[in-house]
Design an enzyme around this catalytic site. Sequence first.
Site, PDB file in Angstrom:
ATOM      1  N   GLU A 164      48.935  41.610  34.860  1.00 56.36           N
ATOM      2  CA  GLU A 164      49.452  42.685  34.591  1.00 56.36           C
ATOM      3  C   GLU A 164      50.298  43.002  32.910  1.00 56.36           C
ATOM      4  O   GLU A 164      51.742  43.250  33.401  1.00 56.36           O
ATOM      5  CB  GLU A 164      50.549  43.102  35.910  1.00 56.36           C
ATOM      6  CG  GLU A 164      49.363  42.286  36.763  1.00 56.36           C
ATOM      7  CD  GLU A 164      50.460  42.912  38.522  1.00 56.36           C
ATOM      8  OE1 GLU A 164      51.775  43.161  38.236  1.00 56.36           O
ATOM      9  OE2 GLU A 164      49.794  43.507  39.549  1.00 56.36           O
ATOM     10  N   GLU A 269      41.732  42.119  43.900  1.00 54.63           N
ATOM     11  CA  GLU A 269      42.598  41.775  45.322  1.00 54.63           C
ATOM     12  C   GLU A 269      42.184  42.991  46.217  1.00 54.63           C
ATOM     13  O   GLU A 269      43.215  44.134  46.245  1.00 54.63           O
ATOM     14  CB  GLU A 269      43.986  42.110  44.874  1.00 54.63           C
ATOM     15  CG  GLU A 269      44.534  40.813  43.232  1.00 54.63           C
ATOM     16  CD  GLU A 269      45.606  40.837  43.368  1.00 54.63           C
ATOM     17  OE1 GLU A 269      46.555  41.726  43.391  1.00 54.63           O
ATOM     18  OE2 GLU A 269      45.701  40.352  41.863  1.00 54.63           O
TER      19      GLU A 269
HETATM   20  C1  XIL Z   1      51.671  40.073  45.929  1.00 56.45           C
HETATM   21  C2  XIL Z   1      51.421  38.457  47.463  1.00 56.45           C
HETATM   22  O1  XIL Z   1      50.536  38.713  47.786  1.00 56.45           O
HETATM   23  C3  XIL Z   1      52.914  38.601  47.818  1.00 56.45           C
HETATM   24  O2  XIL Z   1      53.054  38.034  48.751  1.00 56.45           O
HETATM   25  C4  XIL Z   1      53.633  38.113  47.240  1.00 56.45           C
HETATM   26  O3  XIL Z   1      55.465  38.465  48.025  1.00 56.45           O
HETATM   27  C5  XIL Z   1      53.908  39.303  45.687  1.00 56.45           C
HETATM   28  O4  XIL Z   1      52.678  39.453  45.200  1.00 56.45           O
HETATM   29  N1  XIL Z   1      49.440  41.896  42.405  1.00 56.45           N
HETATM   30  C6  XIL Z   1      48.633  40.729  41.998  1.00 56.45           C
HETATM   31  C7  XIL Z   1      48.856  39.887  42.940  1.00 56.45           C
HETATM   32  O5  XIL Z   1      48.427  39.997  41.111  1.00 56.45           O
HETATM   33  O6  XIL Z   1      49.456  38.925  42.827  1.00 56.45           O
HETATM   34  C8  XIL Z   1      50.061  40.392  44.344  1.00 56.45           C
HETATM   35  O7  XIL Z   1      50.410  39.374  45.047  1.00 56.45           O
HETATM   36  C9  XIL Z   1      49.974  41.695  44.245  1.00 56.45           C
HETATM   37  C10 XIL Z   1      49.962  42.889  43.160  1.00 56.45           C
END
Ligand code: XIL
Length: 377
Positions: A164, A269
């Site tokens: 990100e 994701e």
């Molecule tokens: C999220 C997790 O799922 C949560 O448990 C945590 O509280 C916050 O992060 N982008 C990403 C992930 O790259 O690492 C994130 O994961 C969601 C958005």
Amino acid sequence: MKLNLLVAGILSAVVSLTGCSNEPADTISAQGQFSLKEAFKDKFAIGAAVNELHIADGIESALVAQHYNTLTPENMMKWEEIHPQPDQFSFSRPDALVAFSERQGIQLVGHTLVWHSQTPDWVFYHQDGTRKNRAELLTLMKSHIEAVAGRYKGRVYAWDVVNEAFNEDGTLRQSLWYEIIGDDYLDMAFEYAHEAAPNARLYYNDYNLFKPAKRKGVIELVKRLKSKGIQIDGVGMQAHYALDYPSFDDVEASIEAFSAQGVDVMITELDISVLPFPDDENMGADVGLSIALQDEYNPYTEVLPKEKLDELASRYEALFAIFNRHSDKVGRVTFWGVHDAHSWRNNWPMPGRKDYPLLFGHDKQLKTFATRLPYAG
Ligand code: XIL
């Protein structure tokens, strides 16, 4: 005895082929044979984000072993968890996940080495509150990457090296990494990752990469790293989506555009929220976004109405039709979580909602439509 077993086996095969069992084809027992990784085996690897629960608990770990051939740790390899204090690493849970993955023959993708979120303040600031300088932060970044990626060298298949780094308009996010080191912090992170784990695949990972401007920023990054001879093997498109978002044409265009740069494309994701999004301007996956719970944004606290379930099913069908069409470019599709009860979407961007974004429900059962996704073609 042997003959009896043979007859029983033939009978059950006939029953399942002809569908003459007492149960309709979509019941859980029929799904019990079904495996996502088997269904997609000619297309791409299929995975899920997991935490310690999924490898410790019997039902959860059985689900994981049955359905996925790649896993990503949801939180346990993030800086604040794996390296909470300057001289303290917390390797026991990641070690257990690495060992579990090896036992099951599952490819583990490390997530993530350099990110602005879930990173402790001490990374960027001295004890007296002053900011570290470029040289200090680069030294720390290198030693963190050596400690973490180096520890799992040859065991963690790939790393989300930087997560990100881009704004929605394709410019670089003004994170502390960027402000303190400058825009070559990405280059340095990829170099350090290559030195620490020379055989690992190295990826850039971000959300909203279907957006043309953001896509362009990432393509420029890939070009720059390649022109400098720095290893970058893939781009991860996070895919935190909703029922009306995004446009699938944009998703497809990004898959094609990244692939044209000669890198792997991964859907890293995937989840599809069925809930109304409370902030149209900020759809995506900015973990910094947090909005107080309001009932109007939490409409399905008991069950998901049939028409919404059907919408979810057709979104997933359309998406997998695209991924299948581009299975020569898409190496992996990873869901962000195993089942709805554990999905982060219940708490982001509004804590305390009930969402239904994954293929396994709150009851940990596979949703019926998941057995009918386009697995071929
Ligand atoms: C999220 C997790 O799922 C949560 O448990 C945590 O509280 C916050 O992060 N982008 C990403 C992930 O790259 O690492 C994130 O994961 C969601 C958005």
